[in-house]
Write a protein that holds these residues in place. Structure first.
Motif, PDB file in Angstrom:
ATOM      1  N   TYR A   1      -5.816  -7.109 -10.388  1.00 32.28           N
ATOM      2  CA  TYR A   1      -5.363  -7.303 -11.766  1.00 32.28           C
ATOM      3  C   TYR A   1      -5.959  -6.294 -12.741  1.00 32.28           C
ATOM      4  N   GLU A   2      -7.173  -5.864 -12.491  1.00 33.87           N
ATOM      5  CA  GLU A   2      -7.793  -4.897 -13.397  1.00 33.87           C
ATOM      6  C   GLU A   2      -7.004  -3.590 -13.406  1.00 33.87           C
TER       7      GLU A   2
ATOM      8  N   LEU B   1       3.859   0.662 -11.025  1.00 34.66           N
ATOM      9  CA  LEU B   1       2.521   0.630 -10.415  1.00 34.66           C
ATOM     10  C   LEU B   1       1.773  -0.636 -10.820  1.00 34.66           C
ATOM     11  N   GLY B   2       1.922  -1.029 -12.095  1.00 41.14           N
ATOM     12  CA  GLY B   2       1.304  -2.273 -12.541  1.00 41.14           C
ATOM     13  C   GLY B   2       1.847  -3.477 -11.808  1.00 41.14           C
ATOM     14  N   GLU B   3       3.149  -3.481 -11.539  1.00 41.34           N
ATOM     15  CA  GLU B   3       3.745  -4.597 -10.801  1.00 41.34           C
ATOM     16  C   GLU B   3       3.217  -4.653  -9.370  1.00 41.34           C
ATOM     17  N   VAL B   4       3.039  -3.476  -8.751  1.00 45.89           N
ATOM     18  CA  VAL B   4       2.473  -3.436  -7.400  1.00 45.89           C
ATOM     19  C   VAL B   4       1.053  -4.011  -7.405  1.00 45.89           C
ATOM     20  N   SER B   5       0.264  -3.643  -8.401  1.00 50.61           N
ATOM     21  CA  SER B   5      -1.104  -4.160  -8.490  1.00 50.61           C
ATOM     22  C   SER B   5      -1.116  -5.670  -8.720  1.00 50.61           C
TER      23      SER B   5
ATOM     24  N   GLN C   1       0.827  -1.198   0.000  1.00 51.34           N
ATOM     25  CA  GLN C   1       0.000   0.000   0.000  1.00 51.34           C
ATOM     26  C   GLN C   1       0.865   1.253   0.000  1.00 51.34           C
ATOM     27  N   LEU C   2       1.920   1.246   0.821  1.00 51.09           N
ATOM     28  CA  LEU C   2       2.811   2.403   0.879  1.00 51.09           C
ATOM     29  C   LEU C   2       3.571   2.573  -0.435  1.00 51.09           C
TER      30      LEU C   2
ATOM     31  N   SER D   1       2.732 -14.811  -6.388  1.00 51.11           N
ATOM     32  CA  SER D   1       3.093 -13.618  -7.129  1.00 51.11           C
ATOM     33  C   SER D   1       3.528 -13.996  -8.525  1.00 51.11           C
ATOM     34  N   PRO D   2       3.094 -13.235  -9.563  1.00 50.75           N
ATOM     35  CA  PRO D   2       3.446 -13.565 -10.946  1.00 50.75           C
ATOM     36  C   PRO D   2       4.927 -13.449 -11.189  1.00 50.75           C
TER      37      PRO D   2
END
Length: 468
Positions: free
Chosen positions: A307-308, A297-301, A257-258, A455-456
């Motif tokens: 995933y969306e 940011l995509g990697e964090v999500s 989150q951070l 995790s992917p």
């Protein structure tokens, strides 16, 4: 500073520090309060940049704890000096977010490895799990002895508890006996009491004993009251501790989150800077940083299983990179790979396969251009003294099979998802027509081989490394 003051400073000579001091003196500035403030701000900026460089170095060598600590302090100092969304803070925010993402991955790996060696489901063929049938006679005796000792200790504890209850009961009985003796003494009263009819005396005695008995029944013993008070106190304390822990959890966000918050701040700071830029080269440099932030940011999500949102951020990054880079850029191939991973987890399997195939096509095009010596410039290799076209071709050839393997995994995920949906649909139809199935006839769903449940996996096609 006027021309005369400049000449005066030159005439003074001395070290550069003395010249700076002279130029920032109250006489030169005409403002007695400007110099001390600027000196303090300069010191803070210098300290922040030193922490920032140290944090980047620690992140590079995988010293994640030190990187997070240094970059956190750098962000705090820079935001205090320039403002929360200032461009001067953007790089520190970005690297701090990356460090927090790596820390979250490390923690996830530790938790994931906690059950390594424990058999899954009915798989008990594992040397780390004790099999009673394979125990020696000596081991059996040892286990029986330990179990017997544990039972004896438990039995003794129960006996002591029972004895304590008997003592409390005995003390209660003695109190009743003392009250009976007092009543007997009261019966030897003057003659006027003895002259009362026997029925009246018995009735008075019953009335006097009734309140005492009710009081004894309603009031527990001292020990029981103490135990009840302690029990209530412990329960109240546990409840308070639980509430405090929940409050702390709400106040302290997770590393993921951070990381997301820091990267969002970096993105906002970069975009604010873009609005004020007019030079094309500077604008392209900042836009490339925006793309890096969107990809992270995509990697964090992805790590957070949102995933969306990952698909949204990585798609925006891909669109921007197609405008900034040539068609054979490895940055585009990297983004296409990450988009394929995100789409696969979002159960957009056909789109995921297409994105991964586009990544392979991009890499093959670069290989062809490298052989023809017509490739686009790779900014990451510009200052690499050991770079050669032959080495990059070899590196790309090793990456393509990994992406092809990911395509096969995605197709397997699609097949498994279809089987699961068909099974659920059949179960519902059978359940509606013939009622619930017996438990023994319900099949257990198994996890598909090659599917990613944690995790992917991230294959960096930009630098050729494979990170997990």
């Amino acid at each position: 500073m006027t021309a005369s003051e400049v000449e005066k400073t030159k005439a003074q000579g001395g070290s550069p520090q003395e010249k700076v001091a002279a130029s920032t003196s109250p006489q030169a500035k005409g403002d007695s309060g400007a110099s001390p403030v600027r000196a303090v701000v300069s010191d803070k900026h210098k300290e922040a940049m030193s922490l920032f460089v140290a944090g980047k170095r620690d992140l590079l060598v995988k010293d994640i704890d030190s990187a997070v600590s240094s970059l956190a302090q750098a962000c705090e100092l820079l935001s205090a000096e320039f403002g929360e969304t200032a461009y001067e803070c953007a790089d520190a925010y970005y690297y701090y977010g990356k460090a927090l993402l790596e820390m979250a991955r490390a923690e996830s790996g530790v938790f994931g490895n906690a059950l390594d060696g424990v058999p899954d489901g009915e798989d008990t063929d594992n040397s780390q799990i004790e099999d009673p049938e394979k125990m020696t006679e000596e081991e059996r005796e040892t286990v029986e002895k330990e179990v017997g000792e544990a039972l004896d200790e438990n039995f003794k504890a129960l006996e002591e508890k029972q004895e304590s209850r008997d003592r409390r009961k005995k003390s209660t009985t003695e109190d009743e006996t003392e009250e009976d003796d007092e009543e007997a003494e009261d019966s030897d009263k003057p003659a006027e009491d003895s002259e009362k009819p026997a029925a009246e005396k018995a009735e008075e005695k019953a009335e006097s004993e009734k309140p005492a008995a009710e009081a004894m029944e309603s009031e527990p013993s001292k020990d029981e009251a103490k135990e009840d008070t302690e029990s209530v106190g412990n329960e109240a304390k546990e409840g308070e501790d639980k509430k405090e822990q929940e409050a702390e959890d709400e106040e302290d966000p997770s590393n993921l989150q951070l990381a997301w918050e820091m990267l969002e701040l970096a993105k906002v700071s970069y975009k604010h800077k873009l609005e004020s830029l007019t030079d094309a080269d500077e604008k392209k440099s900042v836009e490339m940083k925006v793309c890096e932030t969107l990809l992270t940011l995509g990697e964090v999500s992805l790590e957070n299983e949102t995933y969306e949102q990952a698909v949204v951020d990585i798609t925006e990054c891909l669109n921007k990179r197609k405008e900034l880079h040539a068609a054979d850029s490895r940055r585009i191939a990297e983004t296409q790979y990450q988009l394929g991973v995100a789409l696969g987890h979002f159960e957009k399997f056909d789109e995921a396969v297409k994105a991964l195939e586009d990544a392979i096509a991009c890499l093959k095009k670069r290989m062809e251009n490298l052989k023809n010596k017509s490739e686009s410039v790779d900014e990451t290799k510009a200052n690499d003294a050991f770079y050669s076209r032959e080495a990059e071709i070899t590196e790309l050839e090793s990456l393509i099979p990994e992406i092809e393997e990911k395509i096969q995994d995605t197709k397997d995920m699609k097949k498994q998802s279809a089987d699961n949906k068909a099974e659920e649909s059949g179960f519902k139809q059978n359940g509606e027509s013939s009622g619930a199935k017996p438990i023994s006839t319900i099949s257990v769903k198994r996890k598909a081989e090659g599917s990613d449940s944690t995790s992917p996996k991230k294959a960096h096609v930009e630098n050729g490394t494979d990170k997990k």
